[in-house]
Write an enzyme that holds these catalytic residues in place. Structure first.
Site, short mmCIF file in Angstrom:
data_model
loop_
_atom_site.label_atom_id
_atom_site.label_comp_id
_atom_site.label_asym_id
_atom_site.label_seq_id
_atom_site.Cartn_x
_atom_site.Cartn_y
_atom_site.Cartn_z
N ASP A 36 0.83 -1.21 0.00
CA ASP A 36 0.00 0.00 0.00
C ASP A 36 0.86 1.25 0.00
OD1 ASP A 36 0.76 -0.67 2.71
OD2 ASP A 36 -0.64 0.87 3.41
N GLU A 88 0.05 -1.26 5.64
CA GLU A 88 1.11 -0.85 6.57
C GLU A 88 0.96 0.61 6.94
OE1 GLU A 88 5.18 0.73 7.66
OE2 GLU A 88 3.82 1.33 6.06
#
Length: 409
Positions: A80, A173
């Protein structure tokens, strides 16, 4: 180096921005697209034990090519990108043989300037990959993803001795949720490295202790013309709370090992207000003291309020400093430092003024310091990465695998 740049450009073309405040993991569909692509590429590469969990954690194994009591080690990156800045329609610019001076970002007025970012002075002659000024780049952490994938290709295609190499790619994350669903036992590594750092040579095994503080303020709104002795302005209470927080202990006034209080958001009306702080400190005792300080401030400001008006404070710990877990296994850092030196890189041990998946994983039984990616200025339009830095990261990953094999033979 074996499609490194091609991989990176492909990965950043996919919008994988994560989203905070969402229950599902991964928080966005775009992350699934990259995870499925990586799964396909791992299968084509011939890795084994490839799994993609319902929470979006992709794991795979490159089997050992030598015998011996060689520990299985892992390399981990997240797919991400930050919610702080757009990651849609990323349009990278490739600046070959950087000669110094400003780099125009796209066709507007945005530039990447060595005046604002002096590190550029150290990168003369290198190939820089920048944004076009409209989005972030996504080197955090698609540079790490591309580097791990390229290192696997190098190990697979060359007679370099290595034990079992475990790799994992995690979602969310950037919103602090990826590692919570990481199955350490299924991963099967004795230790691992996140590839999620910055400039060449960075090796990080210390990070903040982190907590979030949510404050709810309930006041009492009446017509201001008849408010004396009756109105309780929630916004005024919020201002008083923030005035009690040490002004010289904020992100913009601290560096190195200094901790801080950060007012991340505040909203409200006379009737109700909400404040969101984050607390950070490397020292555990100081971290606990900061949390107590916030509770004392809320109690002080709320003293004497009408029973219908109140200040409610909730503190939640986010993650802790992984140093205490990593230093129990000094060989993990020794191998990484030796690998860097073997690749003609000077290791730079520095604290992470933030957190990584590795911080949480270290407390879940998987010691996990952080390696550099070659990227800079994450989470914004000035983000960039050097191709040479990415190539160095690949070399270090490969060398770590080789050195670990030598220890076990």
């Amino acid at each position: 180096m074996d499609k490194l740049l091609e991989r990176f450009l492909h990965y950043v073309s996919l919008d994988t921005q994560s989203k905070s405040g969402v229950r599902q993991v991964p928080s966005t569909e775009g992350q699934w697209k990259l995870l499925r692509l990586l799964k396909q590429q791992l299968e084509e590469m011939g890795l084994v034990n490839i799994t993609l969990s319902e929470k979006g954690t992709l794991m795979a194994t490159l089997p050992a090519n030598v015998e011996g009591d060689i520990p299985a080690i892992g390399f981990i990156s997240h797919v991400d990108t930050s919610p702080d800045f757009s990651g849609k329609n990323v349009n990278p610019q490739i600046v070959e043989n950087y000669r110094g001076g400003d780099i125009a970002l796209g066709i507007g007025d945005e530039v990447l300037s060595p005046v604002m970012f002096p590190v550029l002075h150290q990168l003369l002659g290198q190939t820089l990959i920048t944004t076009d000024g409209k989005t972030l780049l996504g080197a955090d952490d698609k540079a790490g993803v591309a580097e791990i994938m390229t290192a696997l290709a190098v190990l697979k295609g060359n007679p370099i001795p290595h034990g079992d190499i475990k790799v994992a790619f995690t979602p969310d994350e950037e919103v602090g949720k990826g590692a919570k669903h990481f199955d350490v036992e299924a991963f099967g590594a004795q230790w691992a490295y996140t590839v999620d750092g910055g400039g060449v040579g960075e090796l990080e095994f210390e990070n903040f202790n982190a907590a979030s503080v949510n404050i709810k303020i309930v006041g009492n709104n009446v017509h201001p013309g008849t408010a004396k002795g009756v109105m309780v302005n929630a916004l005024s209470l919020a201002a008083r709370i923030h005035a009690e927080v040490p002004a010289d202990e904020a992100p913009e006034t601290t560096e190195g090992y200094e901790g801080f209080y950060h007012l991340a958001s505040m909203k409200g009306t006379v009737d109700r207000a909400e404040m969101h702080y984050i607390i950070r400190d490397f020292d555990r005792k100081q971290f606990e003291a900061r949390k107590r300080k916030m509770m004392e401030i809320a109690k002080k400001v709320g003293k004497g309020l009408h029973p219908d008006c109140y200040i409610e404070l909730v503190i939640e710990d986010s993650y802790y400093n992984m140093r205490e877990k990593v230093v129990e296994h000094p060989h993990i850092l020794d191998i990484a430092q030796q690998a860097m030196r073997d690749c003609h890189i000077t290791p730079e041990m520095k604290p992470i003024r933030g957190g990584t998946d590795g911080a949480q994983l270290s407390f879940m039984g998987l010691p996990c310091p952080n390696l550099f990616t070659g990227g800079y200025n994450y989470h914004g339009k000035h983000e960039f990465v050097t191709l040479e830095g990415m190539e160095k990261a690949v070399q270090v990953i490969v060398r770590i695998a080789e050195l670990t094999a030598k220890r076990g033979q």
